[in-house]
Each structure stands twice: as structure tokens, then as C-alpha cells.
Design a protein around this motif. Structure first.
Motif, PDB file in Angstrom:
ATOM      1  N   ALA A 290      26.524   7.342   7.516  1.00 48.11           N
ATOM      2  CA  ALA A 290      25.115   7.266   7.039  1.00 48.11           C
ATOM      3  C   ALA A 290      25.120   8.167   5.277  1.00 48.11           C
ATOM      4  O   ALA A 290      24.686   8.103   4.642  1.00 48.11           O
ATOM      5  N   ALA A 291      25.055   9.241   6.109  1.00 49.68           N
ATOM      6  CA  ALA A 291      24.829  10.695   4.801  1.00 49.68           C
ATOM      7  C   ALA A 291      25.206  10.732   3.836  1.00 49.68           C
ATOM      8  O   ALA A 291      25.156  10.388   2.571  1.00 49.68           O
TER       9      ALA A 291
ATOM     10  N   LYS B 110      27.137   7.636   2.851  1.00 53.55           N
ATOM     11  CA  LYS B 110      27.362   6.797   2.159  1.00 53.55           C
ATOM     12  C   LYS B 110      25.443   6.572   1.348  1.00 53.55           C
ATOM     13  O   LYS B 110      25.716   6.004   0.254  1.00 53.55           O
ATOM     14  N   SER B 111      24.550   7.549   2.601  1.00 52.30           N
ATOM     15  CA  SER B 111      23.735   7.648   1.034  1.00 52.30           C
ATOM     16  C   SER B 111      23.897   7.799  -0.228  1.00 52.30           C
ATOM     17  O   SER B 111      24.034   8.432  -0.955  1.00 52.30           O
ATOM     18  N   GLN B 112      24.636   9.036   0.031  1.00 51.84           N
ATOM     19  CA  GLN B 112      24.714  10.209  -1.473  1.00 51.84           C
ATOM     20  C   GLN B 112      25.260   9.548  -1.976  1.00 51.84           C
ATOM     21  O   GLN B 112      25.221   9.851  -3.161  1.00 51.84           O
TER      22      GLN B 112
ATOM     23  N   GLY C 274      25.714   5.981  -2.532  1.00 48.98           N
ATOM     24  CA  GLY C 274      24.753   4.887  -3.456  1.00 48.98           C
ATOM     25  C   GLY C 274      23.691   5.921  -4.938  1.00 48.98           C
ATOM     26  O   GLY C 274      23.138   4.908  -5.055  1.00 48.98           O
ATOM     27  N   ASP C 275      23.125   6.851  -4.555  1.00 50.50           N
ATOM     28  CA  ASP C 275      22.757   7.118  -5.183  1.00 50.50           C
ATOM     29  C   ASP C 275      23.725   8.211  -6.195  1.00 50.50           C
ATOM     30  O   ASP C 275      22.576   7.616  -7.386  1.00 50.50           O
TER      31      ASP C 275
END
Length: 572
Positions: free
Chosen positions: A167-168, A170-172, A174-175
């Protein structure tokens, strides 16, 4: 040799995402297939369902509901094509893969995926069967990027991380995509589906191509034509998996390949339309095609109904016709029939061809591409003038069959078929079909049905019933011979007159060339080599001109009995 199927996709949850389930007999010897839907082409392993359990499959394919996301969801208005016998080398191999799972030993999962040569699909939660249980995992990253499907091999570097780390990451990611200059370029397989003619801003296509259930049979409705009946049965036999496998075993894959599409050509009014529907009837009633694929549907289309005076409309109609055929095939087996197909595929080498005619030929060729026609769609074209068809279009119809004008024996069968109901209602009257057939030489079956036995006869029969002052009609042999004497055959004369100047072009169709030459000789018409002049020998020979004018005058006299005359006769 690979084949293409258009099947109905059904989503399930009780299967690995890398596998789809198809009826066993529809798939070739390899277990790797390509699936094309919308703008995406992805690869899967095929799970062959045993025959004893396959009745519910028929023309369907089962895939994991997660796999539907590879295509952006399933659009049932679009074809779902399966290309069989795909080579492993066609699938991009995965160099590196990062996957997320909290419940399975990482080494065990990695070893399993490599041994299975598991297929990873972009952007979905994958499912595999490990130790008898379905195990799911997320794809975090794959290298190379941009492919809908990559294959894990023994050389793939697999990293298994837990869900929180995934999840981390994927978040990075996306940013990074949302930052300036960080937009992700479109990747293969993630393009939106093509717009439809019914979308906002598009003109609706006004052509009716509703599927029909075939009702015309070779046995009851098609007289003679033994050769074409045999060709049709051999063509349909290859849709029987057992027959096809036997042919491949004995003679190899090339001879076991389905024969492709069929072109029927010959003079007008001699049964091309009847034969096309009879082929569909044969497929539905005298083969096991319906048990293998589903209901057989017949889609007849006239070339003239596709033509339009508005730019681009004819091309949209061609696309709409094939879309409807693909939908019919997806639910069973479809026979798409184009009458007057020469109007849709004019020869592009003709210097007099207009731009919209070239565009229409190109549109038809695109829809008839070898990768577009699935195995459960049979396309049949019919034409009176095969020499006017674009050569590339002619090659799209590898099976070509000449439909000749019937001789006296077959014309007798035509009379018998047309008068079967009348004979049943008047069993005391004997009809000599041999005499009627002999007297009908020169006519076409359509002329007998439509002119000699058409609405004028029906009016006379009705009048004999409702008008007390009219004598009852005795429909015996002499009565119908008298009706024949009231008419003259026109169709073949008109046809031969229109094509006799195409002797050079007819060289590619020897059966039709010989037929036209024989009929021209019988009718006293001259053959002309080369079609540029558009004139007969009579134009430069006063004697020949006089003879043709006399023949035309005799023809006009005969036509006057029918109250009409042909275009070619008026020109004379």
C-alpha cells in the motif's frame, strides 16, 4: 495452425486468474491462448473442461471475475475473440515482479509461480491454486512495464512483500504520477474501448440486419446443384471437432483448417440466395454445430441496402453489419450472407472508381481480415459479376463456387417443387415435369417462380373461384405449357448482353467464361475481348448490326406480352 473463436464470456470466482475454461474440443493442442476484447489483447492458459461436463459451456468461456478488469470490464456488445495455439514466444517474459501476500510462504509462492510459468496481468488481484487452495496476491510492480500480460519464468526475480508495504509503494507511485512531469504514458491494453455509432455525437446507423432462423433446405427447396451441395457439406463438416481432428491426424493441419468464407457466382436467378440459406439450414439441422456452438442464425444483407449517398454512411453500415454478425456468433453460430457483394468491393484498380467506392472496399476488407472472422462465423458472398470484385476481396473468399443455369432435368425439379402444393390439392391431375422441364430451357428458376407461376397466375386462380362467369381452371401439363408460350425468357439474354464484352476478365473464372460463350452462341450474340470499348462487333459490321437489331426486335415483341421491356433491349 491457429483458429479464432468468438465466445460469450462468463465470470466466476472458483479458478486461477491466469486460466480460462473453454469447451475441450474447441481448443488446439497447446494450452496458451490470446484473448482480444475491445482494444486489449491479453494471454491466458486454457483449462480444458471434460466433454462429459461441457454441455453447459457450448459457446461460453469462463474466466475469473478479476480477469475482466484486464479489459476494463466486459462489454457484451463487443466480440470476445479467442486465438488458439499461441506460441510461448509471443508473451513478454517478466524480468522482475513485486507481489504482495501476507498468508503464504514467500519462497513457496515464488517457486510455484515460476514452475507454473504463471501469467501476470496488469492492474488486477491475481489468484492461483496452491496445494489445492486458491491463493490471491496483488501485483505491485512488473518489469518490463506497459504490457497487459507478462509470463513468470525461472529467470524472473520475484519479491514478495506484505500488504502494508504494498500500500505504501502504491501510494508513492500515485504521488509520483500526480507530480509535475510525472504523468504515466498510456500502456498497451489500457486504452478506452472504441466509440460506438450510438454514442453521443455519432450518427445512428439505419440498417436492419436482424438474424433469422433458416427455413430453406437443400432437400426440399434447392433443385439440382449436386456439386455445391457437396461443397457445402464438406465445408460444414470441418466445424465438427471429431471430423476436423481426424482430417488433421490423417493429412496434417493445413488440410484440417476450416475452409474459410464462400463466394457463390453465376447468372442471376439461378439459386445463389437459396443456396446460402440452405447452407445455414444444413448447419442447424444436419450437423452437430448447434450442440457445439449454439443456435444457428442466418443474417441476409443486400449490397444495395448498405450503399448511401452520404459520405461515410456506407462504411458505418458495413461495420454495423459485422458487429451484429459477431454478436450472433457469440451466442451460437452465424451465417452472414451478402447478396450483390460486388457493390461493396469494387475493384480499386479501376481508374473510374470514385473515392467513396474505394473507401467502401477498404472498409469491407478491414472487417473481413483473417484475424476478425471467428470460427463460428461463416461469411457467404453472392455475385453475378465476380470479375468486377477487387482481387484482395476475392482472396477473402477462398472457396468459390459457380452456380450454373439449370438444364432440363433440374428445371423439371423446379416445376415439381413449385407446384407441390397444387399437385397435392389436385391429386387426380398428372403433371409431366419432364415435358415442363424440356420446355423451360432458357429460363431461370426465378423466372418460372416469379413470372410464369407468379402473381398473375394467382389472380387467375382466385378469379376462377370468386367469379361465377369464369370457368374452373384445370392446372394440367398443357395448361402450364400454354402459360410458358405466353412468356419469353429474358434474364439470361440480359445477363449475357451485359457481360459478353468482359471476355478477358472472365478468364479468371473459366466455368463462367465457357457458360457465357455457350449462351452467347445460342442467342446469336458475339463475344468481345477487352471491355474498354463497351461495344459489340456489330458497331463496325453492318450485317452483324442488322442481325442484332432483328434479334432485339423479336425480344421486344416477346417482352410486350409481359407489358415490360429490359434496359438492355431499350438501349438496342
Amino acid at each position: 495452425m491457429s483458429s479464432t473463436l468468438n465466445l460469450d464470456p462468463l465470470t466466476k470466482t472458483d479458478r486461477p486468474t491466469s486460466h480460462i475454461t473453454v469447451q475441450k474440443r474447441k481448443i488446439g493442442p497447446t494450452d496458451l491462448i490470446a484473448v482480444e476484447h475491445g482494444t486489449t489483447k491479453a494471454y491466458f492458459r486454457v483449462d480444458r473442461k471434460q466433454e462429459v461436463m461441457s454441455n453447459d459451456l457450448r459457446n461460453a468461456v469462463y474466466l475469473h471475475e478479476n480477469a475482466a478488469s484486464v479489459f476494463g470490464g466486459i462489454d457484451h456488445s463487443l466480440p470476445f475473440r479467442i486465438h488458439t495455439d499461441v506460441r510461448t514466444s509471443e508473451v513478454p517474459t517478466c524480468d522482475e515482479a513485486v507481489i504482495a501476500n501476507d498468508n503464504v510462504n514467500a519462497d513457496k509462492l515464488s517457486t510455484h509461480l515460476a514452475s507454473e510459468r504463471f501469467l501476470l496481468h496488469h492492474g488486477i488481484e491475481e489468484v492461483t491454486r496452491l496445494d489445492g487452495h486458491l491463493v490471491s496476491f496483488d501485483i505491485v510492480e512488473t518489469t518490463p512495464q506497459g504490457y497487459p500480460t507478462v509470463m513468470i519464468t525461472d529467470e524472473t526475480d520475484i519479491e514478495v512483500i506484505d500488504e502494508s508495504e504494498a500500500a505504501a509503494r502504491k501510494s508513492q507511485a500515485g504521488d509520483a504520477r500526480n507530480s509535475p512531469g510525472g504523468a504515466t504514458p498510456p500502456t498497451p491494453g489500457n486504452n478506452p474501448p472504441p466509440s460506438r455509432a450510438s454514442d453521443a455525437g455519432e450518427m445512428d446507423v439505419d440498417i436492419d440486419i436482424s438474424p433469422e432462423k433458416p427455413t430453406v433446405s437443400f432437400e426440399e427447396d434447392v433443385a439440382g446443384l449436386t456439386e455445391i451441395k457437396q461443397t457445402a457439406r464438406m465445408l460444414l463438416a470441418l466445424f465438427d471437432p471429431e471430423t476436423r481432428e481426424s482430417v488433421i491426424t490423417r493429412y496434417g493441419e493445413n488440410f484440417g483448417a476450416r475452409g474459410g468464407q464462400l463466394l457463390l457466382y453465376g447468372p442471376p436467378g439461378c439459386g445463389k440466395t437459396l443456396v446460402s440459406e440452405a447452407i445455414a439450414y444444413e448447419a442447424a439441422n444436419n450437423t452437430n454445430i448447434e450442440s457445439e456452438y449454439g443456435e444457428v442464425q442466418f443474417l441476409p444483407v443486400k449490397g444495395g441496402d448498405i450503399l448511401s449517398r452520404y459520405p461515410g454512411e456506407a462504411e458505418r453500415r458495413v461495420e454495423a453489419v459485422f458487429e451484429e454478425a459477431h454478436r450472433a456468433a457469440q451466442n451460437g453460430f452465424a451465417v452472414l450472407f451478402f447478396d450483390e457483394v460486388e457493390t461493396l468491393v469494387a475493384d480499386r484498380s479501376d481508374d473510374n472508381l470514385q473515392r467513396h467506392e474505394r473507401s467502401l472496399t477498404n472498409a469491407f476488407l478491414q472487417e473481413m481480415g483473417t484475424d476478425k472472422i471467428e470460427d463460428n462465423l461463416l461469411v457467404i458472398g453472392a455475385t453475378n459479376m465476380p470479375f468486377s470484385i477487387d482481387p484482395a476481396a476475392a482472396r477473402r473468399f477462398p472457396l468459390q463456387q459457380f452456380i450454373p443455369q439449370p438444364g432440363p432435368e433440374v428445371m423439371g425439379e423446379v416445376w415439381e417443387a413449385e407446384l407441390s402444393d397444387l399437385q397435392a390439392a389436385n391429386d387426380a391431375i398428372e403433371l409431366d415435369y419432364n415435358r415442363l422441364g424440356e420446355a423451360s430451357v432458357g429460363y431461370t428458376p426465378a423466372e418460372i417462380a416469379d413470372r410464369v407461376l407468379g402473381t398473375d397466375l394467382q389472380r387467375q386462380l382466385i378469379k376462377s373461384v370468386v367469379d361465377d362467369n369464369t370457368d374452373a381452371i384445370i392446372p394440367d401439363t398443357e395448361y402450364f405449357l400454354d402459360r410458358l408460350r405466353e412468356h419469353r425468357p429474358k434474364t439470361i439474354r440480359q445477363f449475357v448482353t451485359s457481360v459478353r464484352n468482359e471476355a478477358d476478365a472472365l478468364e479468371g473464372y473459366p466455368e463462367m467464361r465457357d457458360y457465357v460463350a455457350d449462351q452467347a452462341d445460342r442467342l446469336g450474340l458475339s463475344m468481345q475481348h477487352g471491355s474498354t470499348s463497351g461495344m459489340s462487333d456489330a458497331a463496325s459490321d453492318p450485317t452483324a448490326l442488322f442481325e442484332e437489331l432483328v434479334a432485339a426486335d423479336e425480344q421486344l415483341a416477346g417482352d410486350a406480352d409481359d407489358g415490360s421491356e429490359s434496359q438492355s433491349d431499350r438501349e438496342k
